[in-house]
Every structure is written in structure tokens, then in C-alpha cells.
Design an enzyme around this catalytic site. Structure first.
Site, PDB file in Angstrom:
ATOM      1  N   SER A   8       2.906 -11.078  -7.563  1.00 35.72           N
ATOM      2  CA  SER A   8       1.911 -10.142  -8.094  1.00 35.72           C
ATOM      3  C   SER A   8       2.248  -9.792  -9.536  1.00 35.72           C
ATOM      4  CB  SER A   8       1.889  -8.860  -7.259  1.00 35.72           C
ATOM      5  OG  SER A   8       1.177  -7.856  -7.972  1.00 35.72           O
ATOM      6  N   HIS A  33      -0.918 -13.907  -7.909  1.00 35.13           N
ATOM      7  CA  HIS A  33      -1.672 -12.809  -7.284  1.00 35.13           C
ATOM      8  C   HIS A  33      -2.084 -11.807  -8.359  1.00 35.13           C
ATOM      9  CE1 HIS A  33      -2.709 -10.280  -3.768  1.00 35.13           C
ATOM     10  NE2 HIS A  33      -2.252  -9.257  -4.476  1.00 35.13           N
ATOM     11  N   ASP A  35      -4.030  -8.297  -9.051  1.00 33.96           N
ATOM     12  CA  ASP A  35      -4.505  -7.065  -8.424  1.00 33.96           C
ATOM     13  C   ASP A  35      -5.535  -6.376  -9.304  1.00 33.96           C
ATOM     14  OD1 ASP A  35      -2.965  -6.851  -5.942  1.00 33.96           O
ATOM     15  OD2 ASP A  35      -1.229  -6.803  -7.279  1.00 33.96           O
ATOM     16  N   MET A  37      -8.080  -3.347  -9.711  1.00 29.04           N
ATOM     17  CA  MET A  37      -8.317  -1.983  -9.193  1.00 29.04           C
ATOM     18  C   MET A  37      -9.310  -1.255 -10.101  1.00 29.04           C
ATOM     19  SD  MET A  37      -4.442  -0.842  -8.276  1.00 29.04           S
ATOM     20  CE  MET A  37      -3.251  -2.002  -7.598  1.00 29.04           C
ATOM     21  N   HIS A  66      -7.088 -10.292  -5.757  1.00 28.85           N
ATOM     22  CA  HIS A  66      -7.153  -9.241  -4.733  1.00 28.85           C
ATOM     23  C   HIS A  66      -7.985  -8.094  -5.293  1.00 28.85           C
ATOM     24  CE1 HIS A  66      -4.610  -6.097  -2.274  1.00 28.85           C
ATOM     25  NE2 HIS A  66      -5.870  -6.134  -1.888  1.00 28.85           N
ATOM     26  N   MET A  68      -9.432  -4.679  -5.205  1.00 29.31           N
ATOM     27  CA  MET A  68      -9.348  -3.332  -4.611  1.00 29.31           C
ATOM     28  C   MET A  68     -10.391  -2.486  -5.328  1.00 29.31           C
ATOM     29  SD  MET A  68      -5.233  -3.231  -4.355  1.00 29.31           S
ATOM     30  CE  MET A  68      -5.127  -4.588  -5.507  1.00 29.31           C
ATOM     31  N   MET A 137      -2.290  -5.388   4.379  1.00 28.38           N
ATOM     32  CA  MET A 137      -1.559  -4.541   3.429  1.00 28.38           C
ATOM     33  C   MET A 137      -0.412  -3.839   4.162  1.00 28.38           C
ATOM     34  SD  MET A 137      -2.866  -4.982   0.479  1.00 28.38           S
ATOM     35  CE  MET A 137      -1.825  -3.768  -0.356  1.00 28.38           C
ATOM     36  N   ASP A 172       1.145  -8.045   1.811  1.00 26.06           N
ATOM     37  CA  ASP A 172       1.235  -7.550   0.426  1.00 26.06           C
ATOM     38  C   ASP A 172       1.696  -6.100   0.456  1.00 26.06           C
ATOM     39  OD1 ASP A 172       0.811  -6.920  -2.245  1.00 26.06           O
ATOM     40  OD2 ASP A 172      -1.372  -7.211  -2.175  1.00 26.06           O
TER      41      ASP A 172
HETATM   42  C1  DX5 Z   1      -0.658  -2.967  -4.230  1.00 29.73           C
HETATM   43  C2  DX5 Z   1      -0.909  -4.375  -4.662  1.00 29.73           C
HETATM   44  C3  DX5 Z   1       0.272  -5.260  -4.502  1.00 29.73           C
HETATM   45  C4  DX5 Z   1       1.476  -4.802  -5.273  1.00 29.73           C
HETATM   46  C5  DX5 Z   1       2.697  -5.418  -4.665  1.00 29.73           C
HETATM   47  O1  DX5 Z   1      -1.826  -2.246  -4.195  1.00 29.73           O
HETATM   48  O2  DX5 Z   1      -1.966  -4.954  -3.922  1.00 29.73           O
HETATM   49  O3  DX5 Z   1      -0.046  -6.603  -4.790  1.00 29.73           O
HETATM   50  O4  DX5 Z   1       1.416  -5.082  -6.618  1.00 29.73           O
HETATM   51  O5  DX5 Z   1       3.825  -4.938  -5.346  1.00 29.73           O
HETATM   52  P1  DX5 Z   1       5.227  -4.791  -4.620  1.00 29.73           P
HETATM   53  O6  DX5 Z   1       5.607  -6.159  -4.115  1.00 29.73           O
HETATM   54  O7  DX5 Z   1       6.116  -4.311  -5.703  1.00 29.73           O
HETATM   55  O8  DX5 Z   1       5.055  -3.817  -3.496  1.00 29.73           O
HETATM   56 ZN    ZN Z   2      -2.294  -7.186  -4.059  1.00 26.30          ZN
END
Ligand code: DX5
Ligand code: ZN
Length: 212
Positions: A8, A33, A35, A37, A66, A68, A137, A172
Site C-alpha cells: 500500500s 495497492h 488507497d 479516500m 481500493h 473507500m 478489512m 488489508d
Molecule cells: C486502510 C487502507 C490500507 C492501509 C494499510 O484504510 O485500506 O491499505 O494503508 O496500511 P497498514 O498495512 O500500515 O495497516
Molecule cells: Zn487499502
């Protein structure tokens, strides 16, 4: 199926994304990956379509996006056009799961469905046959560096039992060599890891440890 490792980049240095993506590519990562948001579905804002478009130019690895965000259906085509190979959205963010899955597939991307910690796996069993990936998750989505929630990993066997052979079961949140091993033992075949990889002194060793 070999475990797919998807670092990520939320834990990377955003001022040095090219360097940090190439570092994990060289170290044996399988996917990247990303993320996304929106400050509504989760209480944080990260990156969007332009960054995906730029990353597509500097890596050969599949981009595992991903989402969110609320109303993910409104952004599927834009992320696909930017170069997303896998598009995962949240079960909790939509009214009609299959409509969004069909939309993602119609763009040529792989379709993933994610569930937050409080969502029961029973709720998504009816969709498994239509999906390429399920993302369980193991933290509340929103931030990297949180602690792994063991209870969430216990959702994996039920999903595995009801899945077709080629379903990718991804986890994740709080993934390390130890928690990653717990998840793969339960049936996961893809691990997302942010801090464990990017905050380690030896990225290649961290990825190797996750591969088991
Ligand atoms: C959280 C994200 C993850 C996050 C994982 O909302 O979807 O992908 O970045 O980070 P670590 O591995 O540090 O928990
Ligand atoms: Zn993620």
C-alpha cells in the site's frame, strides 16, 4: 495459488512516489495497492485519478485500486481510464452491488468487493460468484499503521468455503509477516501491507517474509 503481495503506497513518501513504487517493484511486489479516500466514506482524504494515471506510466505492475468512497460507481470509468487493473469498492457504500460489479467488469478491470470490520461475511456470499476479488478489512478503513483485528480474519474461512477456486481473497490492515501468515493459513491469497513494508529497513526482506 501463490500469495499476491500488494504494497500500500499510503505508507510511501508522497513526494517520492516514483522512487517508492519502483522500490517495491524491484523487491518482488506483485501489485501496487492504491488507497483512494474521499473524506466521506472514511474520515481521511488521500489521492485520486490523476495520481493513478501518473503511476501507470512508471510501473509495469497491476494497479490495485481500493476505493473507500461514496458513490464508487460514478468514478469507475475514470479510474479504469487512468490505468486501474483491479477496482475494489465497499459493500457498505452502494445500494446495488451487482450493478457496480457489472460496471467494473464492463470496463475490462477485475472487480473487487470489500467489507469493513463490522460487516458480516454472510452478507456478501450471494455475490461471490460474480467477483474476482473479496477484500476483508482487518482494520477500520481510513488510515495506515493500525493494529490488526484478529476477529476480522475469522471471516476468511466462510468466504473461502463458498468461493470458486480462482476467487482472490485479500486482506488489508495491520498485515505483518505474523498476521499475514495467520490470514493465509485461513485461506487468504493476497496480502496488502503498508507500514510493514515501507517502514522496514529492508523492503525486499519484508516482501519475502510476507510471501512465506
Ligand atoms: C486502510 C487502507 C490500507 C492501509 C494499510 O484504510 O485500506 O491499505 O494503508 O496500511 P497498514 O498495512 O500500515 O495497516
Ligand atoms: Zn487499502
Amino acid at each position: 495459488m501463490k500469495t499476491i503481495i500488494s504494497p500500500s503506497i499510503l505508507s510511501a513518501d508522497f513526494a517520492n512516489l516514483e522512487r517508492d513504487v519502483k522500490a517495491v517493484e524491484k523487491a518482488g511486489a506483485d501489485w501496487i495497492h492504491i488507497d483512494v479516500m474521499d473524506g466521506h466514506f472514511v474520515p481521511n482524504i488521500t489521492i485520486g485519478v490523476p495520481v493513478v494515471k501518473s503511476l501507470k506510466k512508471i510501473t509495469h505492475l497491476p494497479l490495485d485500486v481500493h476505493l473507500m468512497i461514496e458513490n464508487p460507481q460514478d468514478y469507475v470509468q475514470a479510474f479504469r481510464d487512468a490505468g486501474a487493473d483491479i477496482i475494489t469498492f465497499h459493500y457498505e457504500a452502494v445500494d446495488d452491488v451487482l450493478k457496480v460489479v457489472d460496471l467494473i467488469k464492463s470496463t475490462g478491470a477485475k472487480a473487487g468487493l470489500s467489507i469493513k470490520p463490522k460487516t458480516k461475511p454472510e452478507e456478501i456470499l450471494e455475490f461471490l460468484n460474480e467477483l474476482d476479488l473479496v477484500l476483508v478489512m482487518t482494520v477500520e478503513p481510513g488510515f495506515g499503521g493500525q493494529e490488526f483485528m484478529h476477529d476480522c480474519a475469522q471471516k476468511i474461512p466462510l468466504i473461502k468455503q463458498n468461493a470458486k477456486n480462482d476467487l482472490i481473497i485479500q486482506v488489508d490492515g495491520g498485515i505483518t509477516n505474523i498476521t499475514g501468515h495467520i490470514c493465509t493459513s485461513l485461506g487468504a491469497n493476497s496480502l496488502v501491507a503498508g507500514n510493514y513494508i515501507y517502514k522496514s529497513d529492508d523492503v525486499a526482506q519484508a516482501i519475502k517474509a510476507l510471501k512465506g
